[in-house]
Motif scaffolding. Sequence first.
Motif, short mmCIF file in Angstrom:
data_model
loop_
_atom_site.label_atom_id
_atom_site.label_comp_id
_atom_site.label_asym_id
_atom_site.label_seq_id
_atom_site.Cartn_x
_atom_site.Cartn_y
_atom_site.Cartn_z
N ALA A 170 -3.01 0.28 -3.31
CA ALA A 170 -3.70 1.17 -2.36
C ALA A 170 -2.97 1.20 -1.01
O ALA A 170 -2.82 2.26 -0.41
N ALA A 171 -2.52 0.03 -0.55
CA ALA A 171 -1.80 -0.03 0.72
C ALA A 171 -0.50 0.75 0.64
O ALA A 171 -0.12 1.46 1.59
N LEU A 172 0.21 0.65 -0.48
CA LEU A 172 1.45 1.41 -0.66
C LEU A 172 1.19 2.91 -0.67
O LEU A 172 1.93 3.68 -0.05
N LEU A 173 0.14 3.34 -1.35
CA LEU A 173 -0.19 4.76 -1.38
C LEU A 173 -0.55 5.28 0.01
O LEU A 173 -0.09 6.35 0.42
N ILE A 174 -1.33 4.52 0.73
CA ILE A 174 -1.71 4.93 2.09
C ILE A 174 -0.47 4.96 2.98
O ILE A 174 -0.29 5.89 3.78
N GLY A 175 0.41 3.98 2.84
CA GLY A 175 1.64 3.94 3.62
C GLY A 175 2.53 5.14 3.34
O GLY A 175 3.08 5.76 4.26
N LEU A 176 2.68 5.50 2.07
CA LEU A 176 3.48 6.67 1.72
C LEU A 176 2.87 7.96 2.24
O LEU A 176 3.58 8.84 2.73
N TRP A 177 1.56 8.06 2.18
CA TRP A 177 0.89 9.25 2.70
C TRP A 177 1.09 9.35 4.22
O TRP A 177 1.38 10.43 4.74
N LEU A 178 0.94 8.23 4.92
CA LEU A 178 1.14 8.24 6.38
C LEU A 178 2.58 8.60 6.74
O LEU A 178 2.82 9.34 7.69
N LEU A 179 3.54 8.09 5.99
CA LEU A 179 4.94 8.41 6.23
C LEU A 179 5.20 9.90 6.03
O LEU A 179 5.86 10.53 6.86
#
Length: 107
Positions: A11-20
Amino acid sequence: MLGDILSYIFAALLIGLWLLAAFRFLSKRIRSKYGPLHTVNAVVVDKHTIERFSKYNGNGKSVEYIIVFSIKGKKKAFTVSEFSYGGYRLREEGKLTYRGERIISFK
Protein backbone atom coordinates in the motif's frame (compact mmCIF):
# COMPACT_ATOMS: atom_id res chain seq x y z
CA MET A 1 1.41 -11.11 10.69
CA LEU A 2 3.81 -11.28 7.75
CA GLY A 3 0.84 -10.86 5.41
CA ASP A 4 -0.17 -7.66 7.22
CA ILE A 5 3.35 -6.22 6.91
CA LEU A 6 3.51 -7.04 3.21
CA SER A 7 0.08 -5.45 2.71
CA TYR A 8 1.28 -2.22 4.38
CA ILE A 9 4.45 -2.18 2.31
CA PHE A 10 2.50 -2.74 -0.91
CA ALA A 11 0.00 0.00 0.00
CA ALA A 12 2.84 2.40 0.84
CA LEU A 13 4.52 1.68 -2.50
CA LEU A 14 1.29 2.28 -4.40
CA ILE A 15 0.66 5.56 -2.59
CA GLY A 16 4.28 6.60 -3.20
CA LEU A 17 4.02 5.87 -6.92
CA TRP A 18 0.74 7.76 -7.16
CA LEU A 19 2.24 10.78 -5.36
CA LEU A 20 5.28 10.71 -7.64
CA ALA A 21 3.09 10.63 -10.75
CA ALA A 22 0.94 13.50 -9.43
CA PHE A 23 4.05 15.56 -8.59
CA ARG A 24 5.55 15.02 -12.06
CA PHE A 25 2.27 15.93 -13.75
CA LEU A 26 1.84 19.12 -11.70
CA SER A 27 5.46 20.22 -12.05
CA LYS A 28 5.27 19.79 -15.84
CA ARG A 29 2.08 21.85 -15.99
CA ILE A 30 3.54 24.59 -13.77
CA ARG A 31 6.77 24.78 -15.83
CA SER A 32 4.75 25.05 -19.06
CA LYS A 33 2.68 27.89 -17.67
CA TYR A 34 5.02 29.82 -15.36
CA GLY A 35 8.54 28.61 -16.24
CA PRO A 36 11.21 30.75 -17.87
CA LEU A 37 10.77 31.85 -21.45
CA HIS A 38 13.54 30.60 -23.79
CA THR A 39 14.37 32.05 -27.22
CA VAL A 40 16.96 30.08 -29.22
CA ASN A 41 18.05 29.40 -32.78
CA ALA A 42 16.53 26.10 -33.86
CA VAL A 43 16.07 23.82 -36.86
CA VAL A 44 13.10 21.52 -37.49
CA VAL A 45 14.71 18.07 -37.79
CA ASP A 46 11.67 15.78 -37.60
CA LYS A 47 7.91 15.80 -37.56
CA HIS A 48 5.71 12.79 -37.02
CA THR A 49 2.42 11.64 -35.62
CA ILE A 50 1.55 9.05 -33.01
CA GLU A 51 -1.80 7.29 -33.25
CA ARG A 52 -3.34 6.08 -30.03
CA PHE A 53 -6.38 3.87 -29.88
CA SER A 54 -9.03 4.39 -27.24
CA LYS A 55 -12.45 2.94 -26.71
CA TYR A 56 -13.50 6.26 -25.14
CA ASN A 57 -12.83 8.44 -28.19
CA GLY A 58 -15.67 8.68 -30.73
CA ASN A 59 -13.83 7.07 -33.64
CA GLY A 60 -11.57 4.90 -31.48
CA LYS A 61 -8.32 6.76 -32.10
CA SER A 62 -6.55 10.00 -31.36
CA VAL A 63 -3.51 11.50 -33.05
CA GLU A 64 -0.63 13.31 -31.36
CA TYR A 65 1.36 15.70 -33.59
CA ILE A 66 5.07 15.96 -32.73
CA ILE A 67 7.64 18.50 -33.97
CA VAL A 68 11.32 17.89 -33.14
CA PHE A 69 13.83 20.76 -33.11
CA SER A 70 17.60 20.71 -32.95
CA ILE A 71 18.76 23.28 -30.41
CA LYS A 72 22.52 23.63 -29.96
CA GLY A 73 23.02 20.05 -31.10
CA LYS A 74 20.33 18.62 -28.79
CA LYS A 75 16.89 17.48 -29.85
CA LYS A 76 13.74 18.77 -28.17
CA ALA A 77 10.27 17.53 -29.07
CA PHE A 78 7.00 19.42 -28.71
CA THR A 79 3.41 18.31 -29.10
CA VAL A 80 1.49 20.72 -31.31
CA SER A 81 -2.04 21.02 -32.66
CA GLU A 82 -3.09 19.48 -35.95
CA PHE A 83 -3.53 22.98 -37.37
CA SER A 84 0.00 24.20 -36.57
CA TYR A 85 1.63 20.86 -37.49
CA GLY A 86 1.28 21.60 -41.21
CA GLY A 87 3.05 24.94 -40.84
CA TYR A 88 6.41 23.41 -39.90
CA ARG A 89 8.78 22.27 -42.64
CA LEU A 90 11.75 19.94 -42.29
CA ARG A 91 15.12 21.75 -42.17
CA GLU A 92 13.35 25.07 -41.58
CA GLU A 93 15.50 27.39 -39.45
CA GLY A 94 14.36 30.16 -37.17
CA LYS A 95 14.03 31.59 -33.68
CA LEU A 96 12.13 29.25 -31.39
CA THR A 97 10.49 30.73 -28.31
CA TYR A 98 9.17 28.20 -25.82
CA ARG A 99 8.18 27.83 -22.19
CA GLY A 100 8.42 24.38 -20.65
CA GLU A 101 6.83 21.94 -23.09
CA ARG A 102 4.90 24.59 -25.06
CA ILE A 103 5.94 26.45 -28.21
CA ILE A 104 5.19 30.16 -28.02
CA SER A 105 6.47 31.06 -31.52
CA PHE A 106 8.80 29.96 -34.30
CA LYS A 107 9.87 32.59 -36.84
